[in-house]
Write an enzyme that holds these catalytic residues in place. Structure first.
Site, PDB file in Angstrom:
ATOM      1  N   GLU A   1       3.726  54.677  53.051  1.00 55.39           N
ATOM      2  CA  GLU A   1       3.480  54.785  54.491  1.00 55.39           C
ATOM      3  C   GLU A   1       1.969  54.787  54.694  1.00 55.39           C
ATOM      4  O   GLU A   1       1.267  55.662  54.187  1.00 55.39           O
ATOM      5  CB  GLU A   1       4.067  56.084  55.056  1.00 55.39           C
ATOM      6  CG  GLU A   1       3.816  56.193  56.541  1.00 55.39           C
ATOM      7  CD  GLU A   1       4.330  57.487  57.183  1.00 55.39           C
ATOM      8  OE1 GLU A   1       4.217  58.549  56.551  1.00 55.39           O
ATOM      9  OE2 GLU A   1       4.824  57.415  58.318  1.00 55.39           O
TER      10      GLU A   1
ATOM     11  N   CYS B   1       5.378  57.281  64.063  1.00 52.34           N
ATOM     12  CA  CYS B   1       6.425  57.278  63.041  1.00 52.34           C
ATOM     13  C   CYS B   1       7.434  56.163  63.313  1.00 52.34           C
ATOM     14  O   CYS B   1       8.210  55.805  62.446  1.00 52.34           O
ATOM     15  CB  CYS B   1       7.142  58.609  63.000  1.00 52.34           C
ATOM     16  SG  CYS B   1       8.067  58.922  64.501  1.00 52.34           S
TER      17      CYS B   1
ATOM     18  N   GLU C   1      -3.969  70.726  63.109  1.00 52.96           N
ATOM     19  CA  GLU C   1      -5.347  71.199  63.263  1.00 52.96           C
ATOM     20  C   GLU C   1      -6.289  70.059  63.658  1.00 52.96           C
ATOM     21  O   GLU C   1      -7.444  70.295  63.994  1.00 52.96           O
ATOM     22  CB  GLU C   1      -5.830  71.907  61.988  1.00 52.96           C
ATOM     23  CG  GLU C   1      -5.780  71.097  60.715  1.00 52.96           C
ATOM     24  CD  GLU C   1      -4.417  71.141  60.003  1.00 52.96           C
ATOM     25  OE1 GLU C   1      -3.388  70.928  60.669  1.00 52.96           O
ATOM     26  OE2 GLU C   1      -4.405  71.347  58.782  1.00 52.96           O
TER      27      GLU C   1
ATOM     28  N   PHE D   1      -0.189  65.361  63.839  1.00 56.06           N
ATOM     29  CA  PHE D   1      -1.313  65.012  64.721  1.00 56.06           C
ATOM     30  C   PHE D   1      -0.979  63.883  65.681  1.00 56.06           C
ATOM     31  O   PHE D   1      -1.614  63.743  66.722  1.00 56.06           O
ATOM     32  CB  PHE D   1      -2.549  64.619  63.875  1.00 56.06           C
ATOM     33  CG  PHE D   1      -2.511  63.197  63.369  1.00 56.06           C
ATOM     34  CD1 PHE D   1      -2.928  62.144  64.185  1.00 56.06           C
ATOM     35  CD2 PHE D   1      -2.041  62.895  62.097  1.00 56.06           C
ATOM     36  CE1 PHE D   1      -2.883  60.831  63.732  1.00 56.06           C
ATOM     37  CE2 PHE D   1      -1.989  61.593  61.649  1.00 56.06           C
ATOM     38  CZ  PHE D   1      -2.408  60.551  62.470  1.00 56.06           C
TER      39      PHE D   1
ATOM     40  N   SER E   1       4.600  64.428  57.472  1.00 57.65           N
ATOM     41  CA  SER E   1       4.784  63.469  56.375  1.00 57.65           C
ATOM     42  C   SER E   1       5.924  63.928  55.454  1.00 57.65           C
ATOM     43  O   SER E   1       6.264  65.114  55.408  1.00 57.65           O
ATOM     44  CB  SER E   1       3.482  63.347  55.590  1.00 57.65           C
ATOM     45  OG  SER E   1       3.107  64.624  55.105  1.00 57.65           O
TER      46      SER E   1
HETATM   47  P1  NAD Z   1       1.224  66.207  57.878  1.00 59.42           P
HETATM   48  O1  NAD Z   1       2.450  66.285  57.067  1.00 59.42           O
HETATM   49  O2  NAD Z   1      -0.090  66.079  57.194  1.00 59.42           O
HETATM   50  O3  NAD Z   1       1.092  67.502  58.828  1.00 59.42           O
HETATM   51  C1  NAD Z   1       2.163  67.935  59.641  1.00 59.42           C
HETATM   52  C2  NAD Z   1       2.022  69.433  59.861  1.00 59.42           C
HETATM   53  O4  NAD Z   1       2.120  70.103  58.608  1.00 59.42           O
HETATM   54  C3  NAD Z   1       0.673  69.836  60.473  1.00 59.42           C
HETATM   55  O5  NAD Z   1       0.895  70.846  61.425  1.00 59.42           O
HETATM   56  C4  NAD Z   1      -0.118  70.360  59.277  1.00 59.42           C
HETATM   57  O6  NAD Z   1      -1.023  71.367  59.620  1.00 59.42           O
HETATM   58  C5  NAD Z   1       0.969  70.899  58.358  1.00 59.42           C
HETATM   59  N1  NAD Z   1       0.618  70.761  56.933  1.00 59.42           N
HETATM   60  C6  NAD Z   1      -0.125  69.793  56.363  1.00 59.42           C
HETATM   61  N2  NAD Z   1      -0.213  69.998  55.033  1.00 59.42           N
HETATM   62  C7  NAD Z   1       0.499  71.113  54.758  1.00 59.42           C
HETATM   63  C8  NAD Z   1       0.781  71.844  53.560  1.00 59.42           C
HETATM   64  N3  NAD Z   1       0.317  71.436  52.372  1.00 59.42           N
HETATM   65  N4  NAD Z   1       1.543  72.936  53.647  1.00 59.42           N
HETATM   66  C9  NAD Z   1       2.024  73.347  54.839  1.00 59.42           C
HETATM   67  N5  NAD Z   1       1.777  72.705  56.003  1.00 59.42           N
HETATM   68  C10 NAD Z   1       1.031  71.600  55.967  1.00 59.42           C
HETATM   69  O7  NAD Z   1       1.441  64.996  58.918  1.00 59.42           O
HETATM   70  P2  NAD Z   1       0.382  64.368  59.914  1.00 59.42           P
HETATM   71  O8  NAD Z   1      -0.603  63.556  59.134  1.00 59.42           O
HETATM   72  O9  NAD Z   1      -0.123  65.387  60.855  1.00 59.42           O
HETATM   73  O10 NAD Z   1       1.336  63.397  60.754  1.00 59.42           O
HETATM   74  C11 NAD Z   1       1.669  62.109  60.354  1.00 59.42           C
HETATM   75  C12 NAD Z   1       2.988  62.084  59.616  1.00 59.42           C
HETATM   76  O11 NAD Z   1       4.017  62.586  60.448  1.00 59.42           O
HETATM   77  C13 NAD Z   1       3.426  60.687  59.241  1.00 59.42           C
HETATM   78  O12 NAD Z   1       3.971  60.727  57.952  1.00 59.42           O
HETATM   79  C14 NAD Z   1       4.484  60.348  60.259  1.00 59.42           C
HETATM   80  O13 NAD Z   1       5.433  59.374  59.861  1.00 59.42           O
HETATM   81  C15 NAD Z   1       5.116  61.670  60.450  1.00 59.42           C
HETATM   82  N6  NAD Z   1       5.834  61.730  61.713  1.00 59.42           N
HETATM   83  C16 NAD Z   1       7.192  61.678  61.660  1.00 59.42           C
HETATM   84  C17 NAD Z   1       7.905  61.696  62.824  1.00 59.42           C
HETATM   85  C18 NAD Z   1       9.404  61.638  62.787  1.00 59.42           C
HETATM   86  O14 NAD Z   1      10.008  61.805  63.835  1.00 59.42           O
HETATM   87  N7  NAD Z   1      10.029  61.425  61.659  1.00 59.42           N
HETATM   88  C19 NAD Z   1       7.248  61.777  64.061  1.00 59.42           C
HETATM   89  C20 NAD Z   1       5.854  61.846  64.067  1.00 59.42           C
HETATM   90  C21 NAD Z   1       5.160  61.823  62.873  1.00 59.42           C
END
Ligand code: NAD
Length: 498
Positions: free
Chosen positions: A383, A282, A177, A150, A227
């Protein structure tokens, strides 16, 4: 009636058969502004099939014509990026200038991908053996999936899809989403840029959509950002299904401030990198490691600057916006509760921030500064992904380095010092993928690659730069004999070069 935010398939909005939707909110007001479609397995397959149908023609389109579409997309994006920034602010909450900055960094990857003719050049060796030549080509993988978080609804997808498309792949993007509209805007822009239908598709949804992308045999590669637990799951599931995967995970970024540093520069950097985008980056700095006897002075300087920040609606010139959802706001606040209960010193408490009128129901949490944090506290280990800056005090550089290298994460880090030798030592010794020296958010340029180490990235290749080109192509080596074919007769021995 709130609008439904649909999928994008074969160059047009696609409703799908699933009746499931999820609310999308404006975090500044708390109002539900739309409902995003949540794909069923059949919806996901329909979108993937559209990408597969578009593949043969796109793969066979000349590099010149593919590049022309990339340049057109870049021009349109550059002209109209304020529209995209407004969409981001409305659904994510980050302030408009920050949203524009995100689009700008994504645009840089589009510009990098415009150079695909040079990036895709293979090698050629004449007379590798007598009368035998060898050449190599970089070919596209096929249909590739991009699953994004997101916090950067435009930039993170743009880390991947410009290069994937330029290299001749077709794409299914599954955005978060929580802020799904930016993806649809970019899909429309591709269409206006002349990209053939089906080359870029958007699949809205949750775990059901993701799981189909991870296991559907038509999808050849997955670029995921999110994440750490989900990144780990994505990596394990999609590699088990035989796919190429890069899964970028979470972070806990430390910045060391050495006693000889310019403390005003360091304090500015801590505030910018700790509270920019409400800490939902991130590459945010969430731990400031104060070395030696500077901590009192440094904390005072950070606090003084933080008090000047205006947290409010991102469309009205605030420095910092709200958090993305109420649930996330409450989770972040609960970490502050836990840190306080564990004995850390609250210097500035963002939990008390409130707004009235239209903003009364927004997901507000002000910048929070918490000192005397120790490595056993959850506020340190986890985090948090919010505007919470922890200060850990250590007596020496060695202890600061040990702390960072003991972290399971290794996304970004920074050191503030005027000592070039110390900075160089840190660069060599720290186990983190992206390092800043007097730079708090060392996000690499598009022609370098973006990626962390340890639990911040699962896979072998980082995002964009030449590693991105490597990720979205596979190499074919061709050995050729045309002139003077030797009829050496039968020889069952292993081919020898001569
Ligand atoms: P998230 O892991 O909750 O979601 C990421 C994606 O995975 C979304 O599209 C979501 O719909 C999907 N998803 C969520 N739960 C899932 C499941 N159980 N099974 C399959 N798919 C699933 O992450 P977020 O809250 O949207 O974003 C924040 C996180 O992203 C933080 O941990 C941040 O550090 C990380 N991030 C990392 C980088 C990097 O370059 N390392 C960059 C941006 C964000």
């Amino acid at each position: 009636m709130t609008p439904t935010i649909s999928h994008w398939r074969a160059g047009a909005p696609f409703t799908g058969e699933s009746p499931e939707t999820a609310p999308v909110t404006n975090p500044a007001t708390g109002a539900v502004t739309g409902r995003v479609a949540l794909a069923s397995v059949d919806d996901a397959r329909a979108v993937i099939d559209a990408a597969a149908a578009a593949l043969p023609a796109w793969r066979d389109t000349s590099i010149t014509k593919r590049t022309a579409v990339l340049f057109a997309f870049r021009e349109l994006l550059n002209q109209r990026k304020s529209e995209l920034a407004e969409i981001i602010t409305r659904e994510h909450g980050k302030v408009l200038s920050d949203a524009l900055g995100e689009v700008g960094r994504g645009q840089e990857v589009v510009e990098f991908a415009c150079g695909i003719p040079s990036l895709l050049k293979g090698g050629y060796t004449e007379n590798a053996s007598t009368g035998v030549d060898v050449h190599s080509v970089q070919q596209p993988l096929g249909v590739v999936g991009v699953i994004s978080p997101f916090n950067f609804p435009a930039m993170v997808p743009m880390w991947f899809f410009p290069i994937a498309i330029a290299a001749g792949n077709t794409v299914v993007l599954k955005p978060s989403e929580k802020d799904p509209s930016a993806a649809l805007w970019m899909a429309q822009l591709w269409k206006e840029a002349g990209l053939p239908d089906g080359v870029f598709n958007v699949l809205q949804g949750d775990k059901t959509a993701v799981d189909e992308l991870l296991t559907n045999p038509t999808v050849k590669a997955i670029s995921f950002v999110g994440s750490t637990p989900i990144a780990q799951y994505v990596y394990a599931t999609a590699t088990a299904a035989g796919k190429r995967v890069q899964a970028l995970g979470g972070a806990k970024n430390h910045a060391i401030v050495l006693p000889d540093a310019d403390l005003d520069l360091a304090a500015d950097a801590m505030v910018n990198a700790g509270f920019g985008s409400a800490g939902e980056r991130c590459m945010a700095i969430s731990v400031c490691v104060a070395v030696g006897d500077i901590a009192d002075e440094l904390v005072a300087k950070i606090a003084e600057r933080t008090r000047t920040l205006n947290t409010g609606d991102g469309t009205t010139g605030a420095d910092m916006g709200p958090l993305v959802t109420k649930a996330h706001r409450d989770k972040v606040a609960s970490y502050v509760d836990a840190g306080e209960a564990a004995g850390a010193t609250l210097v500035l408490d963002g939990r008390t921030l409130a707004h009235s009128g239209d903003l009364a129901d927004g997901f507000w949490l002000g910048p929070t500064l918490i000192d005397h944090v120790t490595p056993d506290m959850s506020i340190y280990t986890d985090e948090i992904f919010g505007p919470v800056l922890s200060v850990v005090r250590v007596p020496s550089y060695d202890e600061a380095l040990t702390l960072i290298n003991a972290s399971p994460y290794g996304n970004g880090t920074a050191i503030f010092t005027n000592d070039g030798g110390a900075a160089r030592r840190f660069e060599v010794e720290v186990e983190v993928g992206m390092v800043g020296i007097n730079v708090p958010i060392p996000v690499p340029m598009s022609y370098y690659s973006f990626g962390g180490w340890k639990a911040s990235l699962f896979g072998d290749l980082h995002a964009h730069g030449t590693q991105g080109v490597t990720f979205f192509t596979r190499t074919k080596a061709v050995t050729t004999r045309w002139l003077d074919p030797s009829h050496g007769g039968l020889n069952l021995g292993f081919p020898q070069n001569a």
